[in-house]
Motif scaffolding. Structure first.
Motif: not given
Length: 327
Positions: A175, A177, A182
Motif C-alpha cells: 500500500m 503509506k 498505510p
C-alpha cells in the motif's frame, strides 16, 4: 442519562412512524453519495451545498480522510482495530466505506504482500512471491512460508517465526503509506452527488434508532429484544445475524454486542467517544497511529480521566472571564 424505558419509547415512535426506511443492503455503501433529500434513512442532517459549502473540498471533514480526484488532504486513516472488526465478515457492506490505496508495479498491477502489527504498534509490510504453488516472503535473507487455517467463515494467514510461534498476517497487497501508515482512506464523509468532498453531516438516522433501542433493551436485560434490533442492522449490512447468545464472541455479553455493532455501523459519525465513556468504559488506543507519538503515549483512556472532559473554548472565556477552565 440511563433513562432506558424512555429511550425505547421514543425510538419506537420514530421506527413505527413510517416516515423513515433503512436503505437496502446494496444501497448502504452509497449512503453518503445520496442527496439528503433523497435518503429515506436520514432523520436529521445539515445539508451542505456545492455552491456555498464545498470550497474546493479541502476544508471539509472528508478532506481529512481521503484524497479523491485530487481533492483532500487524506491524512487520517481507518484504524487497524476497526478494520479487524469488519474483516471478521468479508461480506460486510460497511467495508466498502474504506478505500485502501494500493501501490502498483510498472504494469499497473497491484503488488502482493502480507502485513501485520508488531509489538510496538507499527505496521510491517512484506512483499510476497509464489513458488511451487505456495506463498513466501523474504526477510533478512530468510524465506518464510505463508500458511492458512480456517476459523469459522474466515481464512486466517500466518507464518512461523524463528522462535516457532505463529505470527498472524493480513494477506493483501502493498500500500501507499504516509510516515509508515498505510492509507486506508475513509469515504463516509465524501462523494455526495458524486462531488469528491461534499457531504451533509448526519446528526441522526434510522439505523441509530434501532441501536439506541437495542442498548436500552440490553440495560434492562431484555436480551431477545436487544438482539432483534442488532440483527436488523447486521442483516442490512449483509452479514449473519446472531441466533442467540451462544453465537456471541467469547466473553461478550449483550451490551458488548450492541456497542460493537454501534461501532461498526456508526463509525465516523461522531458517536464512538460518547458510546465508550457514557457506559463507563475505557477507550483502547492500542493500534498504530500518530496518537501514540511522543514519550508518554496514552494507550488507554478510562472514563474517569480528566481528558474526557472537553476544554471550554478560549473565545467563550474571553467573553465571560468568570468561567473556570476545565482541567
Amino acid at each position: 442519562m440511563e433513562e432506558n424505558q424512555k429511550s425505547i419509547d421514543y425510538a419506537n415512535k420514530v421506527i413505527s412512524s413510517g416516515r423513515y426506511n433503512l436503505l437496502s443492503t446494496d444501497q448502504l455503501p452509497d449512503y453518503t453519495r445520496l442527496n439528503p433529500d433523497d435518503n429515506p434513512e436520514t432523520i436529521f442532517c445539515f445539508k451542505f451545498l456545492e455552491e456555498s459549502d464545498y470550497n474546493h473540498g479541502y476544508y471539509t471533514v472528508g478532506s481529512l480522510y481521503a484524497n479523491i480526484l485530487g481533492s483532500g488532504w487524506g491524512e487520517m486513516y481507518a484504524s487497524s482495530d476497526f478494520l479487524n472488526l469488519l474483516r471478521k465478515n468479508p461480506s460486510d457492506k460497511r467495508l466498502e466505506f474504506i478505500d485502501p490505496q494500493y501501490l502498483t508495479d510498472d504494469n499497473g498491477d497491484r503488488i502482493p504482500a502480507v502485513y501485520w502489527i508488531n509489538e510496538n504498534y507499527q505496521y510491517v509490510f512484506k512483499r510476497t512471491f509464489e513458488q511451487g504453488g505456495k506463498t513466501y516472503f523474504s526477510d533478512n535473507g530468510t524465506d518464510y512460508l505463508v500458511s492458512d487455517e480456517e476459523n469459522g467463515s474466515q481464512t486466517l494467514y500466518f507464518y512461523t517465526t524463528t522462535s516457532g510461534s505463529k505470527q498472524y498476517v493480513i494477506k493483501d497487497y502493498d500500500m501507499v503509506k504516509r510516515n509508515g501508515y498505510p492509507k486506508f482512506f475513509i469515504l463516509k464523509c465524501s462523494l455526495q452527488d458524486d462531488v469528491p468532498q461534499l457531504w451533509s453531516p448526519v446528526v441522526s438516522r434510522l439505523a441509530e434508532m434501532y441501536l439506541n433501542r437495542a442498548e436500552a433493551y440490553a440495560k434492562l436485560n431484555q436480551v431477545g429484544n436487544a438482539l432483534d434490533d442488532v440483527n436488523v442492522i447486521r442483516t442490512r449490512a449483509g452479514i449473519a445475524a446472531y441466533d442467540d447468545v451462544s453465537n456471541f464472541p467469547d466473553g461478550m455479553n449483550i451490551l458488548d454486542v450492541v456497542l460493537q455493532e454501534r461501532r461498526m455501523e456508526l463509525a465516523y459519525e461522531g458517536h464512538r467517544k460518547f458510546d465508550v465513556f457514557r457506559n463507563g468504559r475505557t477507550m483502547n488506543r492500542r493500534y498504530p497511529g500518530t496518537h501514540l507519538n511522543g514519550n508518554n503515549p496514552r494507550f488507554e483512556i478510562p472514563a474517569s480521566a480528566n481528558r474526557v472532559i472537553e476544554y471550554i473554548p478560549e473565545a467563550q472565556i474571553n467573553v465571560q472571564p468568570s468561567l473556570i477552565q476545565n482541567d
